[in-house]
Design a protein around this motif. Structure first.
Motif, PDB file in Angstrom:
ATOM      1  N   ASN A 185      -4.519  -4.651 -25.113  1.00  0.00           N
ATOM      2  CA  ASN A 185      -3.534  -4.732 -24.117  1.00  0.00           C
ATOM      3  C   ASN A 185      -4.371  -4.739 -22.753  1.00  0.00           C
ATOM      4  OD1 ASN A 185      -1.369  -3.690 -25.931  1.00  0.00           O
ATOM      5  ND2 ASN A 185      -2.343  -1.631 -25.934  1.00  0.00           N
ATOM      6  N   ILE A 186      -3.631  -4.750 -21.458  1.00  0.00           N
ATOM      7  CA  ILE A 186      -4.275  -5.028 -20.410  1.00  0.00           C
ATOM      8  C   ILE A 186      -3.771  -4.230 -19.221  1.00  0.00           C
ATOM      9  CG2 ILE A 186      -3.070  -6.951 -19.757  1.00  0.00           C
ATOM     10  CD1 ILE A 186      -5.401  -8.099 -18.414  1.00  0.00           C
ATOM     11  N   LYS A 187      -4.576  -3.740 -18.343  1.00  0.00           N
ATOM     12  CA  LYS A 187      -3.908  -2.851 -17.270  1.00  0.00           C
ATOM     13  C   LYS A 187      -4.630  -3.096 -16.050  1.00  0.00           C
ATOM     14  CE  LYS A 187      -7.079   1.391 -17.700  1.00  0.00           C
ATOM     15  NZ  LYS A 187      -7.623   1.256 -16.144  1.00  0.00           N
ATOM     16  N   THR A 188      -3.906  -2.605 -14.911  1.00  0.00           N
ATOM     17  CA  THR A 188      -4.606  -2.605 -13.411  1.00  0.00           C
ATOM     18  C   THR A 188      -5.696  -1.644 -13.555  1.00  0.00           C
ATOM     19  OG1 THR A 188      -2.936  -1.132 -12.576  1.00  0.00           O
ATOM     20  CG2 THR A 188      -2.350  -3.490 -12.699  1.00  0.00           C
ATOM     21  N   THR A 189      -6.863  -1.977 -12.666  1.00  0.00           N
ATOM     22  CA  THR A 189      -7.606  -0.983 -12.449  1.00  0.00           C
ATOM     23  C   THR A 189      -7.247  -0.297 -11.117  1.00  0.00           C
ATOM     24  OG1 THR A 189      -8.524  -2.469 -10.526  1.00  0.00           O
ATOM     25  CG2 THR A 189      -9.611  -2.777 -13.057  1.00  0.00           C
ATOM     26  N   GLU A 190      -6.108  -0.424 -10.467  1.00  0.00           N
ATOM     27  CA  GLU A 190      -5.555   0.635  -9.493  1.00  0.00           C
ATOM     28  C   GLU A 190      -4.509   1.127  -9.954  1.00  0.00           C
ATOM     29  OE1 GLU A 190      -3.749  -0.301  -4.975  1.00  0.00           O
ATOM     30  OE2 GLU A 190      -4.298  -1.956  -6.327  1.00  0.00           O
ATOM     31  N   LYS A 191      -4.222   2.361  -9.475  1.00  0.00           N
ATOM     32  CA  LYS A 191      -3.234   3.413  -9.934  1.00  0.00           C
ATOM     33  C   LYS A 191      -2.281   3.418  -8.684  1.00  0.00           C
ATOM     34  CE  LYS A 191      -5.955   5.872 -13.169  1.00  0.00           C
ATOM     35  NZ  LYS A 191      -6.740   7.241 -13.741  1.00  0.00           N
ATOM     36  N   PHE A 192      -0.892   3.697  -9.164  1.00  0.00           N
ATOM     37  CA  PHE A 192       0.179   3.745  -8.358  1.00  0.00           C
ATOM     38  C   PHE A 192       0.819   5.109  -8.723  1.00  0.00           C
ATOM     39  CE2 PHE A 192      -0.864  -0.483  -9.280  1.00  0.00           C
ATOM     40  CZ  PHE A 192      -1.234  -1.029  -7.880  1.00  0.00           C
ATOM     41  N   GLN A 193       1.714   5.738  -7.502  1.00  0.00           N
ATOM     42  CA  GLN A 193       2.717   6.708  -7.613  1.00  0.00           C
ATOM     43  C   GLN A 193       4.014   6.250  -7.914  1.00  0.00           C
ATOM     44  OE1 GLN A 193       3.232   9.561  -9.332  1.00  0.00           O
ATOM     45  NE2 GLN A 193       1.574  10.787  -7.915  1.00  0.00           N
ATOM     46  N   ASP A 194       4.578   6.171  -6.565  1.00  0.00           N
ATOM     47  CA  ASP A 194       5.756   5.601  -6.347  1.00  0.00           C
ATOM     48  C   ASP A 194       5.770   4.240  -5.866  1.00  0.00           C
ATOM     49  OD1 ASP A 194       7.047   8.094  -7.191  1.00  0.00           O
ATOM     50  OD2 ASP A 194       7.276   8.627  -4.998  1.00  0.00           O
ATOM     51  N   PHE A 195       6.731   3.354  -6.326  1.00  0.00           N
ATOM     52  CA  PHE A 195       6.403   1.881  -5.978  1.00  0.00           C
ATOM     53  C   PHE A 195       7.713   1.121  -6.221  1.00  0.00           C
ATOM     54  CE2 PHE A 195       5.110   2.739 -10.432  1.00  0.00           C
ATOM     55  CZ  PHE A 195       6.081   1.817 -11.082  1.00  0.00           C
ATOM     56  N   LYS A 196       7.607  -0.171  -5.618  1.00  0.00           N
ATOM     57  CA  LYS A 196       8.686  -0.975  -6.080  1.00  0.00           C
ATOM     58  C   LYS A 196       7.753  -2.279  -6.689  1.00  0.00           C
ATOM     59  CE  LYS A 196      12.274  -0.681  -2.474  1.00  0.00           C
ATOM     60  NZ  LYS A 196      13.506  -0.803  -3.224  1.00  0.00           N
ATOM     61  N   LEU A 197       8.014  -2.877  -7.809  1.00  0.00           N
ATOM     62  CA  LEU A 197       7.327  -3.877  -8.711  1.00  0.00           C
ATOM     63  C   LEU A 197       8.241  -4.979  -8.768  1.00  0.00           C
ATOM     64  CD1 LEU A 197       4.970  -4.549 -10.782  1.00  0.00           C
ATOM     65  CD2 LEU A 197       6.494  -3.612 -12.428  1.00  0.00           C
ATOM     66  N   HIS A 198       7.753  -6.238  -8.528  1.00  0.00           N
ATOM     67  CA  HIS A 198       8.449  -7.607  -8.769  1.00  0.00           C
ATOM     68  C   HIS A 198       7.540  -8.118  -9.856  1.00  0.00           C
ATOM     69  CE1 HIS A 198      10.467 -11.204  -8.187  1.00  0.00           C
ATOM     70  NE2 HIS A 198       9.559 -11.648  -8.456  1.00  0.00           N
TER      71      HIS A 198
END
Length: 320
Positions: A185-198
């Motif tokens: 699998n693959i993931k971002t190195t950055e982490k997020f809490q609340d967001f708007k994703l496109h």
């Protein structure tokens, strides 16, 4: 005398019922769990317990796949015995200690014998937060040129993710509908809490992937064969199906716009509302962890059938 005996019996039954209710009350609610087997790495699970007419009911999220109802639960010697209702052999149960300060511990048994798995749990946070008044300008979290900001996870020795023609591609050439041989699998190195994703995705016929929000909650991409609507394109896996009559639309580009605040998510697919501010009760199968109060990465499934393509991945976060 007879009336006195009947009254005493009723009083005793009421007392037992009250004691049972008091004993089980501490266990009720949602629990974020970490299970540690005798050998191997710890993994997240989730448990929700409710009381209905003096009976403890609930559901459990196993390591992978969908949640399922428990078979039952009762208090025994100060511990809650949860029958998971799994398998065809000896009953698999969790023996949980009375929670202290929002924490519980326990062990797993198969039949009368402990199987070496231990359980540590914390009361799941409510995550009730108001909708932010303003958001930052969308910024890309995939530059279309390389995997900068992303890292393979799982079976990294079999990583099939590449950047190609502005797309993040899982080049895992597997049979449609069949699970791959342990691809990464693959993931971002950055982490997020609340967001708007496109995010835009092209999933081939028979393909199966997923977009994990904070690394814990799966937005289904592709298909699991159409047996359960909550496992199909655009579902919040195991919790909320896509709108009735929705097309899979496999083999062509489709767009998801996701607003996620606390536990509440709104999902638009190609401008159509799929989920309108619905609450996600807990982590879905395959989650990276069960630490729901913490920010987490985006993670994309690549251990299923390829070739999955993602592009134009942007993020907005609440303005401070």
């Amino acid at each position: 005398m007879k009336n006195k005996i009947v009254f005493a019996s009723l009083l005793a039954a009421a007392f037992v019922s009250t004691v049972t209710a008091q004993d089980t009350k501490a266990f009720l609610g949602r629990w974020d769990l970490t299970s540690t087997p005798a050998t191997g790495k710890p993994y997240p699970q989730w448990l929700e317990l409710t009381e209905n007419g003096g009976k403890v009911e609930g559901r459990v999220q196993p390591r992978g796949g969908a949640w399922h109802p428990i078979a039952g639960a009762h208090v025994e010697s100060g511990k809650l015995i949860v029958d998971l209702g799994e398998g065809t052999g000896p009953a698999t149960v969790w023996e949980l200690t009375t929670p202290v300060a929002g924490k519980l511990t326990g062990i797993e048994k198969r039949g009368d014998a402990a199987d070496g798995l231990t359980i540590a749990g914390a009361k799941a946070p409510s995550l009730d937060r108001p909708m932010p008044k303003a958001w930052t300008k969308p910024r890309p979290i995939f530059d279309g040129k390389d995997l900068n900001g992303w890292e393979p996870i799982g079976n990294v020795e079999n990583n099939k993710w590449i950047a190609r023609n502005g797309e993040l591609v899982n080049d895992n050439p597997e049979t449609p509908g069949k699970r791959g041989p342990g691809a990464a699998n693959i993931k971002t190195t950055e982490k997020f809490q609340d967001f708007k994703l496109h995010i835009e995705v092209n999933c081939p016929e028979g393909g199966n992937s997923g977009i994990y929000l904070r690394g814990r909650y799966e937005l289904q991409v592709g298909t699991e064969g159409g047996k359960l609507p909550t496992h199909e394109m655009g579902a919040i896996y195991s919790h909320y199906p896509p709108p009735a009559g929705s097309e899979l639309g496999l083999g062509k580009w489709t767009t998801f716009d996701v607003t996620f605040v606390g536990r509440h998510v709104t999902v638009l697919r190609d401008g159509k509302v799929y989920h309108d501010n619905v609450e996600i009760p807990g982590p879905t199968g395959g989650a990276l962890d069960s630490n729901e109060a913490e920010p987490g990465p985006f993670f994309l499934q690549g251990d299923h059938h390829g070739v999955i393509q993602y592009r134009n991945i942007t993020i907005s976060v609440p303005k401070k």
